[in-house]
Design a protein around this motif. Structure first.
Motif, mmCIF file in Angstrom:
data_model
loop_
_atom_site.group_PDB
_atom_site.id
_atom_site.type_symbol
_atom_site.label_atom_id
_atom_site.label_comp_id
_atom_site.label_asym_id
_atom_site.label_seq_id
_atom_site.Cartn_x
_atom_site.Cartn_y
_atom_site.Cartn_z
ATOM 1 N N LEU A 78 0.827 -1.205 0.000
ATOM 2 C CA LEU A 78 0.000 0.000 0.000
ATOM 3 C C LEU A 78 0.865 1.261 0.000
ATOM 4 C CD1 LEU A 78 -2.988 0.638 -0.059
ATOM 5 C CD2 LEU A 78 -3.010 0.543 2.431
ATOM 6 N N LYS A 79 1.990 1.228 0.701
ATOM 7 C CA LYS A 79 2.836 2.422 0.789
ATOM 8 C C LYS A 79 3.420 2.827 -0.566
ATOM 9 C CE LYS A 79 7.192 0.236 2.230
ATOM 10 N NZ LYS A 79 6.812 -1.163 2.124
ATOM 11 N N ASP A 80 3.485 1.902 -1.512
ATOM 12 C CA ASP A 80 3.986 2.237 -2.849
ATOM 13 C C ASP A 80 3.021 3.143 -3.612
ATOM 14 O OD1 ASP A 80 6.573 0.710 -3.237
ATOM 15 O OD2 ASP A 80 5.234 -0.902 -2.563
ATOM 16 N N TYR A 81 1.829 3.319 -3.095
ATOM 17 C CA TYR A 81 0.836 4.182 -3.737
ATOM 18 C C TYR A 81 0.415 5.309 -2.792
ATOM 19 C CZ TYR A 81 1.083 0.268 -6.837
ATOM 20 O OH TYR A 81 1.564 -0.716 -7.679
ATOM 21 N N ALA A 82 1.340 5.720 -1.936
ATOM 22 C CA ALA A 82 1.089 6.796 -0.972
ATOM 23 C C ALA A 82 0.718 8.077 -1.712
ATOM 24 C CB ALA A 82 2.326 7.017 -0.106
ATOM 25 N N ASP A 83 -0.091 8.884 -1.070
ATOM 26 C CA ASP A 83 -0.524 10.181 -1.598
ATOM 27 C C ASP A 83 -1.337 10.077 -2.885
ATOM 28 O OD1 ASP A 83 0.692 11.503 0.552
ATOM 29 O OD2 ASP A 83 2.630 11.480 -0.482
ATOM 30 N N LYS A 84 -1.890 8.916 -3.150
ATOM 31 C CA LYS A 84 -2.790 8.725 -4.294
ATOM 32 C C LYS A 84 -4.150 8.276 -3.770
ATOM 33 C CE LYS A 84 0.117 8.775 -7.976
ATOM 34 N NZ LYS A 84 -0.027 9.653 -9.126
ATOM 35 N N ASP A 123 -3.997 12.200 -12.578
ATOM 36 C CA ASP A 123 -2.781 11.596 -12.034
ATOM 37 C C ASP A 123 -2.799 11.389 -10.522
ATOM 38 O OD1 ASP A 123 -1.760 11.462 -14.577
ATOM 39 O OD2 ASP A 123 -0.684 13.370 -14.420
ATOM 40 N N ASN A 124 -3.805 11.939 -9.832
ATOM 41 C CA ASN A 124 -3.883 11.743 -8.378
ATOM 42 C C ASN A 124 -4.576 10.445 -8.010
ATOM 43 O OD1 ASN A 124 -2.582 14.151 -7.701
ATOM 44 N ND2 ASN A 124 -4.492 15.311 -7.945
ATOM 45 N N VAL A 125 -5.011 9.700 -9.031
ATOM 46 C CA VAL A 125 -5.744 8.455 -8.811
ATOM 47 C C VAL A 125 -4.966 7.303 -9.439
ATOM 48 C CG1 VAL A 125 -7.884 7.190 -9.296
ATOM 49 C CG2 VAL A 125 -7.962 9.657 -8.834
ATOM 50 N N VAL A 126 -4.889 6.198 -8.714
ATOM 51 C CA VAL A 126 -4.325 4.973 -9.274
ATOM 52 C C VAL A 126 -5.398 3.883 -9.168
ATOM 53 C CG1 VAL A 126 -3.226 4.240 -7.093
ATOM 54 C CG2 VAL A 126 -2.348 3.382 -9.280
ATOM 55 N N ILE A 127 -5.557 3.135 -10.246
ATOM 56 C CA ILE A 127 -6.492 2.011 -10.248
ATOM 57 C C ILE A 127 -5.673 0.735 -10.219
ATOM 58 C CG2 ILE A 127 -8.329 0.810 -11.487
ATOM 59 C CD1 ILE A 127 -9.140 3.535 -12.650
#
Length: 172
Positions: free
Chosen positions: A44-50, A81-85
């Protein structure tokens, strides 16, 4: 030993057992470790601030899973770009890469839960009888609070795509 939940989900009407606790809106999202490639793992930390939309499918090589992943891939362009799926399944990473290449899916990040079922157990979607992850959707804010969750009761049904996407848009 993780909690087992019975009577909450079926496959073609046949009851299945889900391993792990059911998460709710407002919960802190539990961490997990999944494979990005056969040798590279992420958490989960690899997608921090998203803002994260986590789309869980049993296998990309089935009709509903294919449609679900394509639907979120199409929506990704409008989310910014603030969202990752993240699409998580038990498929091996090279099978996921093959499917994405053949399907033209480039905006969704496919991740494999095959090694340890860390995600499935932490999010309460691991199917005991099949060692697959049950179809579900989670939306997490930038602080990893769960703002939307859908556990499907029948694996062969589609999730509510619009509600999940609206939950993401509400965080933008």
């Amino acid at each position: 030993m993780s909690q087992e939940r019975t009577g909450v989900a079926t496959i073609h009407g046949t009851p299945i057992t889900l391993i792990g606790l059911e998460l709710k809106i407002g919960d802190s999202a539990p961490d997990f470790t999944v494979s990005k490639t056969l040798t590279d793992e992420v958490s989960l930390k690899d997608y921090a601030d998203k803002i994260k939309l986590i789309s869980v499918v049993p296998s990309l090589d089935t009709g509903v899973c294919d449609a679900q992943t394509r639907r979120f891939n199409e929506a990704a362009d409008q989310l910014g770009d603030n969202v990752v799926i993240l699409t998580i399944s038990m498929d091996l990473p090279f099978a996921q890469a093959r499917w994405c290449g053949a399907s033209g899916v480039e905006r969704v990040v496919t991740l494999s839960d095959h090694k340890t079922a860390s995600f499935g157990e932490a999010y309460g979607v691991l199917i005991k009888e099949l060692r697959l992850d049950m179809r579900s959707i989670f939306v997490l804010d930038k602080n990893n609070k769960i703002t939307y969750v859908q556990y499907l009761q029948e694996m062969t049904e589609h999730p509510n795509y619009e509600d999940a996407l609206e939950a993401v848009k509400a965080l933008l």
